[in-house]
Scaffold this motif. Structure first.
Motif, PDB file in Angstrom:
ATOM      1  N   GLU A  74       0.786  -1.217   0.186  1.00 26.40           N
ATOM      2  CA  GLU A  74      -0.065   0.128   0.050  1.00 26.40           C
ATOM      3  C   GLU A  74       0.900   1.285  -0.046  1.00 26.40           C
ATOM      4  O   GLU A  74       0.406   2.387   0.131  1.00 26.40           O
ATOM      5  CB  GLU A  74      -1.040   0.012   1.206  1.00 26.40           C
ATOM      6  CG  GLU A  74      -2.032  -1.441   1.095  1.00 26.40           C
ATOM      7  CD  GLU A  74      -2.937  -1.242   2.383  1.00 26.40           C
ATOM      8  OE1 GLU A  74      -2.711  -0.282   3.150  1.00 26.40           O
ATOM      9  OE2 GLU A  74      -3.766  -2.250   2.155  1.00 26.40           O
ATOM     10  N   ILE A  75       1.932   0.971  -0.306  1.00 16.78           N
ATOM     11  CA  ILE A  75       3.030   2.284  -0.413  1.00 16.78           C
ATOM     12  C   ILE A  75       3.214   2.320  -1.981  1.00 16.78           C
ATOM     13  O   ILE A  75       3.905   1.291  -2.545  1.00 16.78           O
ATOM     14  CB  ILE A  75       4.261   2.485   0.217  1.00 16.78           C
ATOM     15  CG1 ILE A  75       4.006   2.146   1.784  1.00 16.78           C
ATOM     16  CG2 ILE A  75       5.218   3.624   0.217  1.00 16.78           C
ATOM     17  CD1 ILE A  75       5.249   2.095   2.936  1.00 16.78           C
ATOM     18  N   SER A  76       2.628   3.336  -2.707  1.00 15.07           N
ATOM     19  CA  SER A  76       2.627   3.217  -4.021  1.00 15.07           C
ATOM     20  C   SER A  76       4.038   3.553  -4.852  1.00 15.07           C
ATOM     21  O   SER A  76       4.899   3.929  -4.088  1.00 15.07           O
ATOM     22  CB  SER A  76       1.721   4.121  -4.761  1.00 15.07           C
ATOM     23  OG  SER A  76       2.148   5.599  -4.580  1.00 15.07           O
ATOM     24  N   GLN A  77       4.378   3.040  -5.895  1.00 11.84           N
ATOM     25  CA  GLN A  77       5.426   3.185  -6.784  1.00 11.84           C
ATOM     26  C   GLN A  77       5.605   4.669  -6.782  1.00 11.84           C
ATOM     27  O   GLN A  77       6.805   5.215  -6.893  1.00 11.84           O
ATOM     28  CB  GLN A  77       5.457   2.362  -8.055  1.00 11.84           C
ATOM     29  CG  GLN A  77       5.616   0.610  -8.078  1.00 11.84           C
ATOM     30  CD  GLN A  77       7.022   0.620  -7.320  1.00 11.84           C
ATOM     31  OE1 GLN A  77       8.037   1.040  -7.819  1.00 11.84           O
ATOM     32  NE2 GLN A  77       6.881  -0.461  -6.221  1.00 11.84           N
ATOM     33  N   GLU A  78       4.453   5.447  -7.256  1.00 14.66           N
ATOM     34  CA  GLU A  78       4.742   6.997  -7.437  1.00 14.66           C
ATOM     35  C   GLU A  78       5.171   7.638  -6.117  1.00 14.66           C
ATOM     36  O   GLU A  78       6.080   8.413  -6.283  1.00 14.66           O
ATOM     37  CB  GLU A  78       3.099   7.295  -7.711  1.00 14.66           C
ATOM     38  CG  GLU A  78       2.434   6.807  -8.985  1.00 14.66           C
ATOM     39  CD  GLU A  78       2.131   5.700  -9.069  1.00 14.66           C
ATOM     40  OE1 GLU A  78       1.681   4.856 -10.381  1.00 14.66           O
ATOM     41  OE2 GLU A  78       1.948   4.926  -8.060  1.00 14.66           O
ATOM     42  N   LEU A  79       4.572   7.240  -5.012  1.00 15.89           N
ATOM     43  CA  LEU A  79       5.184   7.920  -3.885  1.00 15.89           C
ATOM     44  C   LEU A  79       6.754   7.528  -3.804  1.00 15.89           C
ATOM     45  O   LEU A  79       7.449   8.299  -3.284  1.00 15.89           O
ATOM     46  CB  LEU A  79       4.467   7.519  -2.739  1.00 15.89           C
ATOM     47  CG  LEU A  79       5.017   7.662  -1.217  1.00 15.89           C
ATOM     48  CD1 LEU A  79       4.883   9.354  -1.236  1.00 15.89           C
ATOM     49  CD2 LEU A  79       3.893   7.282  -0.173  1.00 15.89           C
ATOM     50  N   LEU A  80       7.255   6.294  -3.918  1.00 12.68           N
ATOM     51  CA  LEU A  80       8.633   6.058  -3.598  1.00 12.68           C
ATOM     52  C   LEU A  80       9.361   6.513  -4.583  1.00 12.68           C
ATOM     53  O   LEU A  80      10.417   7.097  -4.282  1.00 12.68           O
ATOM     54  CB  LEU A  80       8.685   4.397  -3.789  1.00 12.68           C
ATOM     55  CG  LEU A  80       7.946   3.455  -2.731  1.00 12.68           C
ATOM     56  CD1 LEU A  80       7.940   2.046  -3.101  1.00 12.68           C
ATOM     57  CD2 LEU A  80       8.583   3.923  -1.482  1.00 12.68           C
ATOM     58  N   HIS A  81       9.134   6.832  -6.157  1.00  6.54           N
ATOM     59  CA  HIS A  81       9.692   7.438  -7.008  1.00  6.54           C
ATOM     60  C   HIS A  81       9.848   9.108  -6.715  1.00  6.54           C
ATOM     61  O   HIS A  81      10.855   9.623  -6.806  1.00  6.54           O
ATOM     62  CB  HIS A  81       9.008   7.347  -8.161  1.00  6.54           C
ATOM     63  CG  HIS A  81       9.630   8.235  -9.341  1.00  6.54           C
ATOM     64  ND1 HIS A  81      10.878   7.748  -9.956  1.00  6.54           N
ATOM     65  CD2 HIS A  81       9.284   9.397 -10.056  1.00  6.54           C
ATOM     66  CE1 HIS A  81      11.094   8.653 -10.729  1.00  6.54           C
ATOM     67  NE2 HIS A  81      10.276   9.581 -11.073  1.00  6.54           N
ATOM     68  N   SER A  82       8.640   9.614  -6.038  1.00 11.21           N
ATOM     69  CA  SER A  82       8.688  11.085  -5.606  1.00 11.21           C
ATOM     70  C   SER A  82       9.610  11.562  -4.309  1.00 11.21           C
ATOM     71  O   SER A  82      10.301  12.217  -4.571  1.00 11.21           O
ATOM     72  CB  SER A  82       7.337  11.497  -5.275  1.00 11.21           C
ATOM     73  OG  SER A  82       6.675  11.415  -6.422  1.00 11.21           O
ATOM     74  N   MET A  83       9.555  10.026  -3.471  1.00  9.86           N
ATOM     75  CA  MET A  83      10.716  10.383  -2.298  1.00  9.86           C
ATOM     76  C   MET A  83      12.094  10.171  -2.831  1.00  9.86           C
ATOM     77  O   MET A  83      12.912  11.125  -2.415  1.00  9.86           O
ATOM     78  CB  MET A  83      10.270   9.213  -1.419  1.00  9.86           C
ATOM     79  CG  MET A  83      11.154   9.075  -0.018  1.00  9.86           C
ATOM     80  SD  MET A  83      10.776   7.836   1.044  1.00  9.86           S
ATOM     81  CE  MET A  83      11.222   6.322   0.154  1.00  9.86           C
ATOM     82  N   MET A  84      12.347   9.591  -3.904  1.00 13.94           N
ATOM     83  CA  MET A  84      13.506   9.287  -4.223  1.00 13.94           C
ATOM     84  C   MET A  84      14.105  10.419  -4.985  1.00 13.94           C
ATOM     85  O   MET A  84      15.423  11.201  -4.845  1.00 13.94           O
ATOM     86  CB  MET A  84      13.736   8.196  -5.398  1.00 13.94           C
ATOM     87  CG  MET A  84      15.129   7.754  -5.674  1.00 13.94           C
ATOM     88  SD  MET A  84      16.117   7.072  -4.169  1.00 13.94           S
ATOM     89  CE  MET A  84      15.087   5.604  -3.779  1.00 13.94           C
ATOM     90  N   LEU A  85      13.108  11.263  -5.796  1.00 12.08           N
ATOM     91  CA  LEU A  85      13.529  12.701  -6.361  1.00 12.08           C
ATOM     92  C   LEU A  85      13.958  13.522  -5.170  1.00 12.08           C
ATOM     93  O   LEU A  85      14.726  14.295  -5.353  1.00 12.08           O
ATOM     94  CB  LEU A  85      12.468  13.072  -7.112  1.00 12.08           C
ATOM     95  CG  LEU A  85      12.328  12.164  -8.662  1.00 12.08           C
ATOM     96  CD1 LEU A  85      11.170  12.877  -9.405  1.00 12.08           C
ATOM     97  CD2 LEU A  85      13.373  12.405  -9.373  1.00 12.08           C
ATOM     98  N   GLU A  86      12.955  13.550  -4.319  1.00  8.09           N
ATOM     99  CA  GLU A  86      13.219  14.578  -3.300  1.00  8.09           C
ATOM    100  C   GLU A  86      14.625  14.261  -2.530  1.00  8.09           C
ATOM    101  O   GLU A  86      15.537  15.280  -2.076  1.00  8.09           O
ATOM    102  CB  GLU A  86      12.301  14.588  -1.937  1.00  8.09           C
ATOM    103  CG  GLU A  86      10.913  14.977  -2.599  1.00  8.09           C
ATOM    104  CD  GLU A  86       9.752  14.864  -1.486  1.00  8.09           C
ATOM    105  OE1 GLU A  86       8.624  15.177  -1.850  1.00  8.09           O
ATOM    106  OE2 GLU A  86      10.041  14.196  -0.363  1.00  8.09           O
ATOM    107  N   GLN A  87      14.886  12.817  -2.317  1.00 12.74           N
ATOM    108  CA  GLN A  87      16.237  12.449  -1.708  1.00 12.74           C
ATOM    109  C   GLN A  87      17.450  12.894  -2.347  1.00 12.74           C
ATOM    110  O   GLN A  87      18.345  13.557  -1.881  1.00 12.74           O
ATOM    111  CB  GLN A  87      16.108  11.139  -1.396  1.00 12.74           C
ATOM    112  CG  GLN A  87      17.159  10.537  -0.607  1.00 12.74           C
ATOM    113  CD  GLN A  87      16.919   9.107  -0.232  1.00 12.74           C
ATOM    114  OE1 GLN A  87      15.854   8.464  -0.606  1.00 12.74           O
ATOM    115  NE2 GLN A  87      17.827   8.107   0.095  1.00 12.74           N
TER     116      GLN A  87
END
Length: 325
Positions: free
Chosen positions: A74-87
């Motif tokens: 329930e943690i979407s790929q879109e959220l994980l991708h956005s987190m990586m960009l922020e990181q």
């Protein structure tokens, strides 16, 4: 790069001293790969009487390996991708700008030889501090990841706690936002990747750790007395048992030793969620199978203080062996 920590300049003495390497250390090399067991969270969420198989598989994985992968979390790929960009944006600030920040760490200031030097940098952020950093550093996806990871971890530990006779509210009462952390990691390109680790071998000082790694890979775990590589699975998060759960479960669940290799030509990112208790939380081995307590009773503060002493004195963590009964 103006955003890379000054590893070569800071650790020049180690690099120039041929005796600074620990000859007993198994430095990163080509190893076999391993696919940890995959657990379907959607099945875990079902009523226990309706689908016990997935719960049993998860308990078996934590008992045997101390590690599993979880999908449909329930943690979407879109959220994980956005987190990586922020990181990436956060780490690619000039070093002179990020180095004074309280949450920023790099290398190992207490290293005594090359084997203890971790070629990496990190932001270690308490959950209560994320909201402030959202405004300063635009970490909205990191905050969303932390919120969803909290719900995921609470569901997992409730199942594991039931197996070893730990009361259901133990974790909710003791693991609070001000004691739980998100650690954002970056592993810069390393010109001496055959001599150092990206992150030196260790076990986690937590009950449970949730890890998201990018497609680069580099995580290795100790399995059957040898190091094996864990290939990235884009659809899965890694769940790692920490020292505190091993002690609390009286050794039923295993805290797994792991490390990250340094990469010569490419940078790597990962994010980890550490489910930790408040300092005053008492860690006492649960009674199960009429087995004597493996570890003496201790607080998380005692554990952290002892770990800090060991790192300062010998450059490395000793861990649970300090607390054997």
């Amino acid at each position: 790069m103006d955003y890379d920590p000054p590893f070569l300049e800071t650790y020049k003495a180690f690099l120039q001293n041929p005796h600074s390497e620990d000859t007993n250390t198994n430095y990163p090399s080509v190893v076999d790969s391993w696919e940890p067991p995959i657990i379907d969270f959607a099945k875990l969420a079902l009523d226990q009487d309706s689908r016990p198989e997935e719960r049993d598989r998860m308990i078996e994985a934590t008992t045997k390996w101390g590690l599993f992968q979880i999908v449909n979390h329930e943690i979407s790929q879109e959220l994980l991708h956005s987190m990586m960009l922020e990181q990436m944006k956060l780490f690619h600030q000039p070093f002179v700008d990020k180095s004074p920040l309280r949450t920023y760490k790099w290398g190992n200031p207490f290293a005594t030889n090359l084997s203890q030097l971790s070629w990496s940098e990190a932001f270690h952020i308490c959950l209560t501090d994320i909201s402030r950093m959202v405004e300063n550093q635009n970490l909205r996806s990191v905050e969303a990841f932390a919120t969803k990871a909290t719900a995921l971890v609470e569901s997992i530990v409730e199942i594991l706690a039931h197996r070893v006779n730990i009361r259901s509210r133990y974790f909710r009462d003791n693991c609070l936002p001000n004691s739980t952390f998100v650690r954002l990691n970056r592993y810069p390109q390393c010109p001496i990747s055959s001599k150092v680790f990206g992150l030196m071998p260790h076990s986690d000082s937590s009950f449970l750790t949730i890890v998201y790694q990018d497609k680069v890979g580099g995580l290795q775990v100790m399995k059957d007395a040898k190091w094996v590589g864990v290939n990235p699975n884009p659809n899965a998060l890694l769940v790692i048992i920490g020292d505190l759960f091993q002690a609390l479960s009286n050794g039923v669940y295993r805290s797994i030793k792991h490390r990250v290799v340094a990469a010569e030509r490419i940078e790597r990112f990962s994010a980890a969620y550490f489910f930790c208790p408040s300092d005053d939380t008492v860690i006492q081995s649960s009674e199960n199978n009429n087995k004597p307590a493996m570890y003496r009773k201790f607080t998380f503060r005692e554990y952290r203080v002892q770990t800090g002493k060991d790192v300062k004195q010998i450059g490395d963590k000793v861990g649970l062996s300090r607390f054997l009964a």
